[in-house]
Write a protein that holds these residues in place. Structure first.
Motif, short mmCIF file in Angstrom:
data_model
loop_
_atom_site.label_atom_id
_atom_site.label_comp_id
_atom_site.label_asym_id
_atom_site.label_seq_id
_atom_site.Cartn_x
_atom_site.Cartn_y
_atom_site.Cartn_z
N ALA A 1 -11.71 1.09 0.50
CA ALA A 1 -12.52 1.97 0.03
C ALA A 1 -12.48 3.14 0.86
N ASP A 2 -11.91 3.25 2.12
CA ASP A 2 -11.95 4.43 2.96
C ASP A 2 -10.43 5.08 2.70
N LEU A 3 -9.58 4.33 2.26
CA LEU A 3 -8.29 4.87 2.31
C LEU A 3 -7.83 5.55 1.22
N TRP A 4 -8.21 5.09 -0.06
CA TRP A 4 -7.96 5.75 -1.45
C TRP A 4 -8.73 7.05 -1.49
N PRO A 5 -9.78 7.48 -1.04
CA PRO A 5 -10.32 8.59 -1.23
C PRO A 5 -9.56 9.46 -0.41
N THR B 1 0.79 -1.30 0.22
CA THR B 1 0.11 0.07 -0.14
C THR B 1 0.72 1.19 0.04
N LEU B 2 1.81 1.40 0.88
CA LEU B 2 2.74 2.38 0.94
C LEU B 2 3.58 2.50 -0.43
N ALA B 3 3.88 1.71 -0.96
CA ALA B 3 4.56 1.64 -2.39
C ALA B 3 3.54 2.19 -3.42
N ARG B 4 2.38 1.88 -3.38
CA ARG B 4 1.27 2.37 -4.38
C ARG B 4 1.08 3.90 -4.08
N ILE B 5 1.29 4.47 -2.98
CA ILE B 5 0.85 5.76 -2.42
C ILE B 5 2.16 6.44 -2.95
N LEU B 6 3.31 6.04 -2.79
CA LEU B 6 4.33 6.72 -3.40
C LEU B 6 4.41 6.83 -4.75
N ARG B 7 4.08 5.76 -5.45
CA ARG B 7 4.29 5.91 -6.82
C ARG B 7 3.01 6.77 -7.48
N LEU B 8 1.84 6.63 -6.75
CA LEU B 8 0.70 7.58 -7.05
C LEU B 8 1.04 9.15 -6.81
N LEU B 9 1.96 9.42 -6.18
CA LEU B 9 2.22 10.92 -6.28
C LEU B 9 2.85 11.46 -7.48
N VAL B 10 3.60 10.64 -8.23
CA VAL B 10 4.69 11.15 -9.20
C VAL B 10 4.33 10.37 -10.42
N ASP B 11 3.70 9.18 -10.40
CA ASP B 11 3.56 8.48 -11.37
C ASP B 11 2.42 7.75 -11.44
N PRO B 12 1.05 8.33 -11.22
CA PRO B 12 -0.13 7.65 -11.27
C PRO B 12 -0.39 6.69 -12.40
N VAL C 1 -6.21 9.13 0.40
CA VAL C 1 -5.08 9.60 -0.13
C VAL C 1 -5.32 10.43 -1.58
N ARG C 2 -6.21 10.20 -2.08
CA ARG C 2 -6.43 11.26 -3.34
C ARG C 2 -6.76 12.64 -2.65
N ARG C 3 -7.18 12.73 -1.97
CA ARG C 3 -7.63 14.01 -1.19
C ARG C 3 -6.26 14.87 -0.72
N ILE C 4 -5.36 14.20 -0.34
CA ILE C 4 -4.16 14.89 0.30
C ILE C 4 -3.05 14.76 -0.63
N ALA C 5 -3.22 14.00 -1.70
CA ALA C 5 -1.96 13.80 -2.62
C ALA C 5 -1.57 14.97 -3.45
N PRO C 6 -2.58 16.05 -3.88
CA PRO C 6 -2.03 17.12 -4.50
C PRO C 6 -1.37 17.95 -3.70
N GLY C 7 -1.62 18.16 -2.28
CA GLY C 7 -0.83 19.03 -1.64
C GLY C 7 0.67 18.49 -1.31
N VAL C 8 0.64 17.17 -1.15
CA VAL C 8 1.85 16.41 -1.03
C VAL C 8 2.93 16.74 -2.38
N LEU C 9 2.23 16.80 -3.47
CA LEU C 9 2.94 16.90 -4.70
C LEU C 9 3.42 18.47 -4.74
N ALA C 10 2.56 19.21 -4.45
CA ALA C 10 2.83 20.57 -4.27
C ALA C 10 3.99 20.85 -3.62
#
Length: 242
Positions: free
Chosen positions: A132-136, A9-20, A138-147
């Motif tokens: 189902a609870d985690l990914w929404p 799960t952590l690997a997916r989150i890290l990849r999602l930030l820069v290579d979704p 993650v998607r909510r905070i991902a843009p701020g982390v990328l910024a």
């Protein structure tokens, strides 16, 4: 980490930030069969993420080491006898697997010396979440982390050309880049080199502990042993099994 630490799960989150790739950041793969498959993955993705490895074979270890710092592959073009295709790539790589240290998975020092080893603790049942609870969230905070990451990139681009750098370890360009970005990151300047050195020393120490000969050599060195290579062989035969 051990089972239940959220490695995949952590690997997916890290990849999602820069290579979704795909819904929920799905994009982890099993190890490729050969260099042709590895470079095909590298040509079509920014981050190579290999999932649930117990060990890395020597051939794959060599290929990942080369790919981490930049490598090329030449292969015969399909349906031809003499035409070649060439692929060059340099990619960040995520590898996760069960183990107490990075050396449990990456047993060869050339790959381990290029790695940041991150041990994970088990996720307590009290805070374990369904996807189902985690990914929404993650998607909510991902843009701020990328910024925040882009702010660090911007600062590094401005600072690096004229920055007075301390003595650098291996992977010097990587280290210089992070040092240049440090004022925009959530730690004090100078922290990165200290933690990076500790991480590499810990990985090397774990690698030596797993070696059947290295601990005995270290013991002999600490005792001030001297002698010829033949003497050393006899001393080691008295200390370890065949």
């Amino acid at each position: 980490g051990e089972q239940g630490t959220g490695k995949s799960t952590l690997a997916r989150i890290l990849r999602l930030l820069v290579d979704p790739i795909g819904e929920g950041g799905v994009g982890l793969t099993r190890p490729p069969r050969d260099d042709r498959d590895l470079f095909a993955i590298a040509a079509n993705t920014h981050v190579i993420a290999l999932d649930n490895l117990t060990s890395i074979p020597p051939e794959l270890s060599d290929s990942l080491s080369a790919l981490a710092t930049g490598a090329g592959l030449q292969a015969r073009r399909l349906y031809s006898d003499s035409d070649l295709t060439a692929t060059y790539a340099r990619r960040p790589i995520i590898v996760n697997g069960i183990g107490s240290s990075g050396s449990d998975i990456a047993a060869r020092p050339d790959l381990l010396d290029r790695a940041l080893c991150v041990p994970l603790a088990p996720v307590p049942d009290s805070i374990r979440a369904q996807e189902a609870d985690l990914w929404p969230e993650v998607r909510r905070i991902a843009p701020g982390v990328l910024a925040d990451l882009l702010d660090a990139v911007s600062l590094a681009l401005r600072r690096l050309p004229g920055l007075q750098l301390p003595p650098l370890p291996r992977m010097a360009d990587f280290a210089a880049w992070v040092i240049a970005a440090e004022p925009a990151l959530p730690w004090e300047e100078g922290t990165f080199l200290r933690v990076y050195a500790e991480n590499r020393n810990a990985a090397t120490g774990a690698l030596l502990e797993a070696d059947p000969i290295a601990p005995h050599l270290q013991r002999l060195a600490e005792e001030g042993w001297t002698g010829t290579p033949s003497d050393l062989l006899r001393a080691l035969e008295n200390m370890t099994s065949e």
